[in-house]
Design a protein around this motif. Structure first.
Motif, PDB file in Angstrom:
ATOM      1  N   ASN A 153       6.652   1.915 -18.473  1.00  0.00           N
ATOM      2  CA  ASN A 153       6.922   2.805 -17.350  1.00  0.00           C
ATOM      3  C   ASN A 153       5.670   3.612 -17.034  1.00  0.00           C
ATOM      4  O   ASN A 153       5.624   4.817 -17.209  1.00  0.00           O
ATOM      5  CB  ASN A 153       8.100   3.717 -17.692  1.00  0.00           C
ATOM      6  CG  ASN A 153       8.645   4.408 -16.469  1.00  0.00           C
ATOM      7  OD1 ASN A 153       8.250   4.113 -15.358  1.00  0.00           O
ATOM      8  ND2 ASN A 153       9.548   5.333 -16.691  1.00  0.00           N
ATOM      9  N   LYS A 154       4.634   2.908 -16.585  1.00  0.00           N
ATOM     10  CA  LYS A 154       3.354   3.531 -16.282  1.00  0.00           C
ATOM     11  C   LYS A 154       3.086   3.433 -14.783  1.00  0.00           C
ATOM     12  O   LYS A 154       3.481   2.472 -14.143  1.00  0.00           O
ATOM     13  CB  LYS A 154       2.225   2.809 -17.032  1.00  0.00           C
ATOM     14  CG  LYS A 154       2.363   2.850 -18.533  1.00  0.00           C
ATOM     15  CD  LYS A 154       1.247   2.039 -19.179  1.00  0.00           C
ATOM     16  CE  LYS A 154       1.440   1.962 -20.673  1.00  0.00           C
ATOM     17  NZ  LYS A 154       0.416   1.119 -21.289  1.00  0.00           N
ATOM     18  N   PRO A 155       2.392   4.421 -14.230  1.00  0.00           N
ATOM     19  CA  PRO A 155       2.061   4.333 -12.797  1.00  0.00           C
ATOM     20  C   PRO A 155       1.031   3.241 -12.533  1.00  0.00           C
ATOM     21  O   PRO A 155       0.179   2.961 -13.382  1.00  0.00           O
ATOM     22  CB  PRO A 155       1.483   5.712 -12.475  1.00  0.00           C
ATOM     23  CG  PRO A 155       1.036   6.271 -13.778  1.00  0.00           C
ATOM     24  CD  PRO A 155       1.916   5.651 -14.838  1.00  0.00           C
ATOM     25  N   LEU A 156       1.132   2.635 -11.377  1.00  0.00           N
ATOM     26  CA  LEU A 156       0.161   1.644 -10.937  1.00  0.00           C
ATOM     27  C   LEU A 156      -0.619   2.251  -9.780  1.00  0.00           C
ATOM     28  O   LEU A 156      -0.046   2.643  -8.770  1.00  0.00           O
ATOM     29  CB  LEU A 156       0.860   0.363 -10.468  1.00  0.00           C
ATOM     30  CG  LEU A 156      -0.025  -0.685  -9.809  1.00  0.00           C
ATOM     31  CD1 LEU A 156      -1.024  -1.238 -10.823  1.00  0.00           C
ATOM     32  CD2 LEU A 156       0.822  -1.805  -9.227  1.00  0.00           C
ATOM     33  N   ASN A 157      -1.908   2.372  -9.952  1.00  0.00           N
ATOM     34  CA  ASN A 157      -2.766   2.890  -8.898  1.00  0.00           C
ATOM     35  C   ASN A 157      -3.506   1.737  -8.249  1.00  0.00           C
ATOM     36  O   ASN A 157      -4.195   0.978  -8.923  1.00  0.00           O
ATOM     37  CB  ASN A 157      -3.769   3.897  -9.474  1.00  0.00           C
ATOM     38  CG  ASN A 157      -3.075   5.105 -10.067  1.00  0.00           C
ATOM     39  OD1 ASN A 157      -2.233   5.708  -9.420  1.00  0.00           O
ATOM     40  ND2 ASN A 157      -3.403   5.431 -11.294  1.00  0.00           N
ATOM     41  N   GLN A 197       1.943  -7.458  -3.826  1.00  0.00           N
ATOM     42  CA  GLN A 197       1.990  -6.783  -5.131  1.00  0.00           C
ATOM     43  C   GLN A 197       3.368  -6.226  -5.466  1.00  0.00           C
ATOM     44  O   GLN A 197       3.617  -5.876  -6.619  1.00  0.00           O
ATOM     45  CB  GLN A 197       0.958  -5.653  -5.168  1.00  0.00           C
ATOM     46  CG  GLN A 197      -0.460  -6.169  -5.149  1.00  0.00           C
ATOM     47  CD  GLN A 197      -1.478  -5.050  -5.073  1.00  0.00           C
ATOM     48  OE1 GLN A 197      -1.239  -3.943  -5.511  1.00  0.00           O
ATOM     49  NE2 GLN A 197      -2.631  -5.352  -4.511  1.00  0.00           N
ATOM     50  N   THR A 198       4.268  -6.141  -4.504  1.00  0.00           N
ATOM     51  CA  THR A 198       5.564  -5.533  -4.767  1.00  0.00           C
ATOM     52  C   THR A 198       6.758  -6.452  -4.536  1.00  0.00           C
ATOM     53  O   THR A 198       7.875  -6.096  -4.887  1.00  0.00           O
ATOM     54  CB  THR A 198       5.749  -4.275  -3.904  1.00  0.00           C
ATOM     55  OG1 THR A 198       5.591  -4.608  -2.526  1.00  0.00           O
ATOM     56  CG2 THR A 198       4.751  -3.199  -4.297  1.00  0.00           C
ATOM     57  N   TYR A 199       6.545  -7.610  -3.969  1.00  0.00           N
ATOM     58  CA  TYR A 199       7.632  -8.539  -3.682  1.00  0.00           C
ATOM     59  C   TYR A 199       7.314  -9.899  -4.300  1.00  0.00           C
ATOM     60  O   TYR A 199       6.155 -10.237  -4.499  1.00  0.00           O
ATOM     61  CB  TYR A 199       7.795  -8.752  -2.170  1.00  0.00           C
ATOM     62  CG  TYR A 199       8.296  -7.559  -1.405  1.00  0.00           C
ATOM     63  CD1 TYR A 199       9.597  -7.524  -0.931  1.00  0.00           C
ATOM     64  CD2 TYR A 199       7.470  -6.487  -1.120  1.00  0.00           C
ATOM     65  CE1 TYR A 199      10.066  -6.443  -0.194  1.00  0.00           C
ATOM     66  CE2 TYR A 199       7.923  -5.399  -0.393  1.00  0.00           C
ATOM     67  CZ  TYR A 199       9.220  -5.382   0.064  1.00  0.00           C
ATOM     68  OH  TYR A 199       9.679  -4.324   0.787  1.00  0.00           O
TER      69      TYR A 199
END
Length: 144
Positions: free
Chosen positions: A31-35, A61-63
């Motif tokens: 559960n880490k942020p993706l920058n 990157q999201t689908y």
């Protein structure tokens, strides 16, 4: 026939950006942020309306769609169980979906989700600039 294959290829690439599938177990482990840095703001996050490269990067990157690319940049199954070959003289494509394909909210991804997205793209109300890529499709209603 060549136009149909080119159109179908373009549809598959567009289809790659269709389904936002996630793995709940993997998400809970990391559960880490993706920058991500993009050269400019994406115009949209809507896969049916995307025309610019920044939107395409965000969507990719999201689908996940029927197919995706592996680390070697080779086309591999995404939500589809395997790469398929056309039948019926190149006019029929039958995809089987992975049973564990889920939307980010945990709901199962269905064939109807793909049909709805394809239909939305060609609906004049959507004003999708790439709707003409779907001209090779006769009918998007046969689902089993």
């Amino acid at each position: 026939m060549k136009h149909k294959l080119i159109s179908f290829g373009a549809i598959l690439i567009a289809g790659i950006s269709l389904a936002a599938c996630g793995n709940k177990q993997a998400a809970s482990k990391s559960n880490k942020p993706l920058n991500v840095t993009l050269p400019d703001e994406p115009l949209t996050a809507d896969p049916n309306k995307s025309t610019d490269t920044n939107s395409a990067q965000l969507i990719f990157q999201t689908y996940e769609g029927l197919y995706t690319y592996n680390k070697a940049n080779k086309l591999t199954p995404g939500v589809a169980t395997k790469k398929i070959k056309p039948t019926n003289n190149g006019t029929t494509y039958t995809f089987n979906l992975k049973k564990n394909a889920k939307w980010a909210n945990g709901q199962t991804v269905t064939a109807q989700d793909f049909v709805n997205s394809f239909r939305r793209t060609v609906d004049p109300k959507t004003k999708a600039q790439y709707a003409s890529l779907y001209d090779a499709f006769k009918k998007l209603s046969k689902i089993s």
